[in-house]
Design a protein around this motif. Structure first.
Motif, PDB file in Angstrom:
ATOM      1  N   UNK A 250       0.844  -1.202   0.000  1.00  0.00           N
ATOM      2  CA  UNK A 250       0.000   0.000   0.000  1.00  0.00           C
ATOM      3  C   UNK A 250       0.878   1.250   0.000  1.00  0.00           C
ATOM      4  N   UNK A 251       1.939   1.249   0.805  1.00  0.00           N
ATOM      5  CA  UNK A 251       2.839   2.408   0.870  1.00  0.00           C
ATOM      6  C   UNK A 251       3.588   2.586  -0.447  1.00  0.00           C
ATOM      7  N   UNK A 252       3.994   1.475  -1.053  1.00  0.00           N
ATOM      8  CA  UNK A 252       4.751   1.556  -2.298  1.00  0.00           C
ATOM      9  C   UNK A 252       3.928   2.246  -3.378  1.00  0.00           C
ATOM     10  N   UNK A 253       2.657   1.917  -3.456  1.00  0.00           N
ATOM     11  CA  UNK A 253       1.789   2.526  -4.467  1.00  0.00           C
ATOM     12  C   UNK A 253       1.136   3.821  -3.982  1.00  0.00           C
ATOM     13  N   UNK A 254       1.395   4.161  -2.720  1.00  0.00           N
ATOM     14  CA  UNK A 254       0.758   5.340  -2.121  1.00  0.00           C
ATOM     15  C   UNK A 254      -0.757   5.303  -2.366  1.00  0.00           C
ATOM     16  N   UNK A 255      -1.283   4.100  -2.098  1.00  0.00           N
ATOM     17  CA  UNK A 255      -2.683   3.847  -2.425  1.00  0.00           C
ATOM     18  C   UNK A 255      -3.643   4.262  -1.320  1.00  0.00           C
ATOM     19  N   UNK A 256      -3.161   4.414  -0.089  1.00  0.00           N
ATOM     20  CA  UNK A 256      -4.045   4.749   1.010  1.00  0.00           C
ATOM     21  C   UNK A 256      -3.440   4.297   2.329  1.00  0.00           C
ATOM     22  N   UNK A 257      -4.278   3.913   3.289  1.00  0.00           N
ATOM     23  CA  UNK A 257      -3.800   3.522   4.609  1.00  0.00           C
ATOM     24  C   UNK A 257      -4.211   2.091   4.906  1.00  0.00           C
TER      25      UNK A 257
ATOM     26  N   UNK B 140      -9.905   9.474 -10.210  1.00  0.00           N
ATOM     27  CA  UNK B 140     -10.039   8.592 -11.356  1.00  0.00           C
ATOM     28  C   UNK B 140      -9.065   7.422 -11.237  1.00  0.00           C
ATOM     29  N   UNK B 141      -9.515   6.244 -11.619  1.00  0.00           N
ATOM     30  CA  UNK B 141      -8.637   5.074 -11.614  1.00  0.00           C
ATOM     31  C   UNK B 141      -8.494   4.392 -10.269  1.00  0.00           C
ATOM     32  N   UNK B 142      -9.276   4.794  -9.276  1.00  0.00           N
ATOM     33  CA  UNK B 142      -9.136   4.198  -7.950  1.00  0.00           C
ATOM     34  C   UNK B 142      -9.503   2.703  -7.966  1.00  0.00           C
ATOM     35  N   UNK B 143     -10.489   2.329  -8.779  1.00  0.00           N
ATOM     36  CA  UNK B 143     -10.884   0.916  -8.836  1.00  0.00           C
ATOM     37  C   UNK B 143      -9.774   0.056  -9.436  1.00  0.00           C
ATOM     38  N   UNK B 144      -9.188   0.550 -10.539  1.00  0.00           N
ATOM     39  CA  UNK B 144      -8.091  -0.192 -11.160  1.00  0.00           C
ATOM     40  C   UNK B 144      -6.923  -0.315 -10.197  1.00  0.00           C
ATOM     41  N   UNK B 145      -6.631   0.764  -9.466  1.00  0.00           N
ATOM     42  CA  UNK B 145      -5.533   0.742  -8.502  1.00  0.00           C
ATOM     43  C   UNK B 145      -5.812  -0.259  -7.391  1.00  0.00           C
TER      44      UNK B 145
END
Length: 354
Positions: free
Chosen positions: A37-44, A61-66
């Motif tokens: 999660x940290x590597x992609x800075x996707x959230x917590x 935009x693109x949150x689902x794909x991520x």
């Protein structure tokens, strides 16, 4: 968006060291998830009170794909590093922070479908098929077919019919509780139709009492299916043994009937079937199977044996012997006797009475 990460079975990780405990395994799952999660800075990410890993994705935009990309990588990495299969429930996207609990509830509900869909995968709430209960109205049909397969004594038929039932459950895409409800309903209905209490087999009756609880202990429908197949196969074996025993008893009763009535010229296949209360086709099949000969062949053999005894030990006339062994026509008796022995009754008597 939110996701819940759970280990399907922590045993492979725990076996690596006596010091490894389940809380360490759960923390290791969290640690892998948090790094990705940290590597992609996707959230917590964090662990909840049940030591499950919770992921909260943020973005536009693109949150689902991520989210799908990150959860798939987490799933693969958990297996690569820990040798543990995992299931990740992914909730749907919401537009505001205040709506996040809805996504979390979807993620929780999604994990309930692991029971029917199987684990070791990422299950996205928005990709689940719409619930449609294909079992409730059709339960009597499945019960009838499974009972018929059990009574047939054929394991392949049992497996096929139970497979049809569990396949319908999977297509229905019901949650765990609803699926187990249908499985237990099936078990009770099958037990009732087969009248298991009348089997009087303590081992089977004990398994019967344990089966309903056993269903709760299984994590996936595929495991429940194997439990049902195993139990039903043992029932099929019991019914097959009972059927074999019954058929053998009936064949022996028919032989006794021949022994007692061979002198009666009116003895026929129909008369013995009437005595045994069986259809002629079914009786002919089981009698041939257990004696190696047809009923008429067995009756003829018995009459010829008795005729030979009388020819060897008495001076009675051929027509008298014919009558004594159930033949009202001496000429017909002579033909039957010659066909069986290669000699006429007169020739046989001349040979044995010297």
């Amino acid at each position: 968006m939110t996701a819940l990460v759970t280990g399907d079975d922590l045993t492979p990780f725990l076996r690596q060291s006596d010091e490894y405990k389940s809380d360490l395994a759960c923390f290791a799952i969290y640690n892998i998830s948090a790094e990705i999660m940290d590597f992609y800075q996707a959230g917590v990410s964090f662990q909840d009170v049940d030591e499950r890993t919770v992921l909260i994705f943020s973005g536009n935009e693109g949150i689902e794909e991520l989210a799908l990309k990150v959860t798939e990588e987490i799933h693969d990495s958990i297996f690569h590093f820990l040798k543990v299969q995992s299931t990740i429930g992914l909730g749907g996207r919401v537009g505001r922070l205040q709506e996040l609990p809805r996504s979390f509830q979807e993620a929780k509900r999604t994990l309930e479908y692991k029971f029917v869909l199987g684990g070791n995968q990422v299950i996205y709430a928005r990709e689940l098929p719409e619930n449609q209960d294909l079992v409730s109205g059709e339960l009597p049909k499945y019960v009838s077919r499974i009972c018929l397969a059990i009574r047939s004594g054929k394991e392949e038929d049992v497996r096929e019919e139970i497979g049809a039932f569990t396949s319908a459950l999977r297509q229905s895409c019901l949650n765990r509780n609803r699926s187990i409800f249908h499985v237990q309903n099936l078990i009770l209905s099958v037990m009732n139709e087969l009248d298991l209490a009348a089997l009087n087999d303590e081992k089977i009756l004990k398994e019967e009492r344990e089966l309903l609880n056993t269903v709760y202990a299984r994590n996936h429908l595929s495991e429940v299916e194997e439990v049902l197949v195993a139990f039903s196969t043992r029932l099929a074996e019991h019914f097959r043994d009972e059927k074999d025993s019954y058929c053998k008893r009936q064949a022996l009763r028919a032989l006794d009937y021949i022994e007692e009535h061979y002198k009666d010229s009116d003895v026929t296949l129909n008369s013995v079937c009437s005595y045994l209360a069986m259809s002629t086709s079914y009786f002919s099949s089981i009698f041939k199977n257990y004696t190696g000969e047809t009923f008429i062949e067995a009756l003829t053999r018995k009459r010829v044996e008795k005729a030979k005894f009388l020819l060897e030990n008495t001076s009675r006339k051929n027509y008298e012997i014919a009558c004594d062994v159930g033949y009202s026509d001496p000429h017909y008796f002579s033909n039957i006797f010659k066909k069986a022995t290669g000699m006429t009754p007169t020739e046989y008597a001349r040979k044995v009475r010297k």
